[in-house]
Design an enzyme around this catalytic site. Structure first.
Site, short mmCIF file in Angstrom:
data_model
loop_
_atom_site.label_atom_id
_atom_site.label_comp_id
_atom_site.label_asym_id
_atom_site.label_seq_id
_atom_site.Cartn_x
_atom_site.Cartn_y
_atom_site.Cartn_z
N GLU A 115 50.23 0.54 -51.58
CA GLU A 115 49.50 1.32 -50.59
C GLU A 115 48.00 1.17 -50.77
OE1 GLU A 115 52.77 4.65 -49.41
OE2 GLU A 115 51.45 5.18 -51.06
N CYS A 128 40.37 2.74 -51.00
CA CYS A 128 41.03 3.00 -52.28
C CYS A 128 42.08 1.91 -52.48
CB CYS A 128 41.66 4.39 -52.24
SG CYS A 128 42.47 4.85 -53.76
N CYS A 135 53.02 1.66 -62.08
CA CYS A 135 52.11 1.81 -63.23
C CYS A 135 52.97 1.92 -64.48
CB CYS A 135 51.26 3.07 -63.04
SG CYS A 135 49.94 3.25 -64.27
N CYS A 139 51.47 9.28 -66.53
CA CYS A 139 50.75 10.55 -66.44
C CYS A 139 51.63 11.53 -65.68
CB CYS A 139 49.40 10.35 -65.75
SG CYS A 139 48.39 9.12 -66.60
N CYS A 142 51.12 12.52 -61.88
CA CYS A 142 50.82 11.45 -60.92
C CYS A 142 52.11 10.87 -60.34
CB CYS A 142 50.01 10.36 -61.62
SG CYS A 142 49.78 8.89 -60.62
N CYS A 368 44.84 11.38 -53.51
CA CYS A 368 44.87 10.89 -54.88
C CYS A 368 46.17 11.23 -55.58
CB CYS A 368 43.80 11.62 -55.68
SG CYS A 368 42.35 10.70 -55.86
N1 SAH Z 1 45.22 4.54 -62.99
C1 SAH Z 1 43.87 4.88 -62.77
C2 SAH Z 1 43.45 4.91 -61.32
C3 SAH Z 1 44.41 5.49 -60.32
S1 SAH Z 1 44.57 7.21 -60.16
C4 SAH Z 1 43.57 6.19 -63.42
O1 SAH Z 1 44.49 6.88 -63.83
O2 SAH Z 1 42.40 6.51 -63.54
C5 SAH Z 1 43.08 7.85 -59.40
C6 SAH Z 1 42.80 9.31 -59.82
O3 SAH Z 1 43.72 10.23 -59.24
C7 SAH Z 1 42.92 9.49 -61.32
O4 SAH Z 1 41.89 10.29 -61.82
C8 SAH Z 1 44.24 10.22 -61.43
O5 SAH Z 1 44.33 10.88 -62.65
C9 SAH Z 1 44.19 11.12 -60.24
N2 SAH Z 1 45.49 11.67 -59.86
C10 SAH Z 1 46.71 11.17 -60.10
N3 SAH Z 1 47.67 11.97 -59.59
C11 SAH Z 1 47.04 12.99 -58.99
C12 SAH Z 1 47.49 14.13 -58.25
N4 SAH Z 1 48.77 14.33 -58.01
N5 SAH Z 1 46.56 14.97 -57.77
C13 SAH Z 1 45.25 14.74 -57.96
N6 SAH Z 1 44.75 13.69 -58.64
C14 SAH Z 1 45.64 12.81 -59.16
FE1 SF4 Z 2 48.98 5.27 -63.79
FE2 SF4 Z 2 48.86 7.46 -62.28
FE3 SF4 Z 2 48.25 7.60 -64.87
FE4 SF4 Z 2 46.57 6.35 -63.18
S1 SF4 Z 2 47.10 8.54 -63.16
S2 SF4 Z 2 47.26 5.63 -65.21
S3 SF4 Z 2 48.08 5.45 -61.74
S4 SF4 Z 2 50.26 7.09 -64.02
#
Ligand code: SAH
Ligand code: SF4
Length: 391
Positions: A115, A128, A135, A139, A142, A368
């Site tokens: 996406e 974006c 991934c 996390c 996420c 995000c």
């Molecule tokens: N993998 C990279 C970039 C992608 S995520 C990283 O983790 O930095 C982009 C941002 O969105 C990151 O700060 C991530 O922690 C945040 N993010 C992920 N899931 C989210 C959610 N459900 N709500 C708000 N922010 C989120």
């Molecule tokens: Fe991967 Fe989501 Fe963690 Fe970013 S926030 S490193 S996309 S699992």
């Protein structure tokens, strides 16, 4: 990357040159394109000039057909069309949110889908971009983290996301002209699916193309790479890309960060902070963005806010508070607006900008952390998510 890094080694790296069929010119560095032309018979003496011409057609004017490259001889154009292709991901679906945010689902080789989100803003617009299908990191807040990594994107697939967005926005200038209008796509954030620093070379090559002064021409100050904290690659990012850096910080103690951002077990907060301290100087960039997702009752107390500003003291920084974006089965809730405001105020009083990120495109699940490709809908069980989150 450190030899002992645990999480990345199973990432399949796609060969940069396709084993069969004509080679894709998209995604090649200038040097690689020059070598490819020479390998197919372009005289060495001409190769640099030819790269300059082809480069301009592809990245400045958005041309996809060699036949349209009118400053090249007909014979050379025919030869190029025989040996090479200009290929970008295919847009499968496009959704437009009430707020104008556009989400594209694009298909890449192997039938995988990722996406890409375009966020229009006053006088500018941010794309974006995804760097991986899924991934490897998990996390716990996420959505992408619940999807198994399928593979790294190639440089062509990464820069290709920018190219298809410009197609859709109708933003390629007419060949030979220079557009004075403000860019619709003026900024790139590597904040889509995937951990960009676990796909370093491809991300670097793609961003170099985005920054090239004879192509898409985005300044390195308009490109922000977000990492969860792959410490050994942070110095390399400063040296080899030089873009803006954002870090998914999200917690102020190792105990909580281990649960939210499990890569913290490999490189903890102290190691991360040390790497970040050096970044602005080495990359000659202004400040680091600390991303902090606001999770109700997990990381959003006043004590967290005070600890946060203590931890980052001395680092030129802005703290971007991200209200948690929910997704089906997510084990967290968004902090209340009052809590977010109180947290933001403490950070602000300590001397840091603390903007609250406005969720965009929520109605199309484009915000995000909500991205997850349609091909990989199957989710980890709730139990697994909770176990990962240490609940
Ligand atoms: N993998 C990279 C970039 C992608 S995520 C990283 O983790 O930095 C982009 C941002 O969105 C990151 O700060 C991530 O922690 C945040 N993010 C992920 N899931 C989210 C959610 N459900 N709500 C708000 N922010 C989120
Ligand atoms: Fe991967 Fe989501 Fe963690 Fe970013 S926030 S490193 S996309 S699992």
């Amino acid at each position: 990357m450190s030899a002992t890094a645990p999480i990345t080694q199973d990432v399949m790296t796609i060969p940069r040159k396709q084993a069969e069929g004509p080679m894709n010119l998209v995604g090649l560095t200038r040097d690689a394109m020059r070598a490819a032309l020479i390998a197919e018979g372009t005289p060495e003496k001409q190769a640099k000039m030819r790269v300059g011409q082809i480069w301009q057609w592809i990245y400045q004017w958005g041309t996809r057909d060699f036949a349209d490259m009118t400053n090249l001889s007909k014979a050379f154009r025919a030869e190029l069309a025989e040996k090479f292709v200009i290929e970008v991901p295919e847009v499968v679906t496009k959704q437009v949110s009430e707020d104008g945010t556009r989400k594209y689902l694009v298909r890449i080789a192997g039938g995988h889908e990722v996406e890409v989100v375009y966020i229009p803003e006053e006088g500018r617009g941010t794309l974006c971009v995804s760097s991986q299908v899924g991934c490897t990191l998990t996390c716990s807040f996420c959505h992408t983290g619940t999807q198994k990594l399928v593979r790294n994107l190639t440089a062509a697939e990464i820069i290709g996301q920018v190219m298809v967005a410009r197609d859709d926005l109708g933003e390629w200038p007419v060949p030979g002209t220079i557009s004075e209008a403000p860019r619709l796509l003026s900024n790139i954030v590597l904040m889509g699916m995937g951990e960009p620093l676990y796909n370093f070379e491809n991300v670097r090559d793609a961003m170099k193309i985005a920054m090239d002064p004879e192509g898409i021409q985005l300044s390195r100050r308009r490109i922000t790479l977000s990492t969860s904290g792959v410490v050994p690659e942070i110095a390399r990012t400063a040296e080899e890309i030089g873009c803006q850096l954002a870090v998914s910080f999200h917690a102020t103690t190792d105990e909580v960060r281990n649960n939210l951002v499990p890569i913290n077990k490999r490189w903890n907060i102290a190691e991360l902070i040390e790497a970040l301290r050096a970044y602005p100087r080495v990359s000659n960039s202004e400040r680091i963005t600390f991303e902090y997702v606001m999770l109700d009752g997990v990381n959003d107390s006043d004590a967290d806010a005070y600890r946060l500003v203590e931890l980052i003291r001395g680092i030129p920084a802005k703290i971007n508070l991200i209200p948690f974006n929910e997704w089906p089965g997510a084990p967290y809730k968004r902090s209340s607006n009052n809590r977010i405001r109180a947290f933001s105020e403490i950070v602000y009083q300590a001397g840091y900008a603390s903007p609250v990120r406005k969720p965009r495109g929520e109605d199309i699940m484009a915000a995000c952390g909500q991205l997850k490709s349609a091909t990989e809908r199957e989710r980890k069980s709730r139990k697994q998510i909770e176990a990962d989150a240490g609940m």
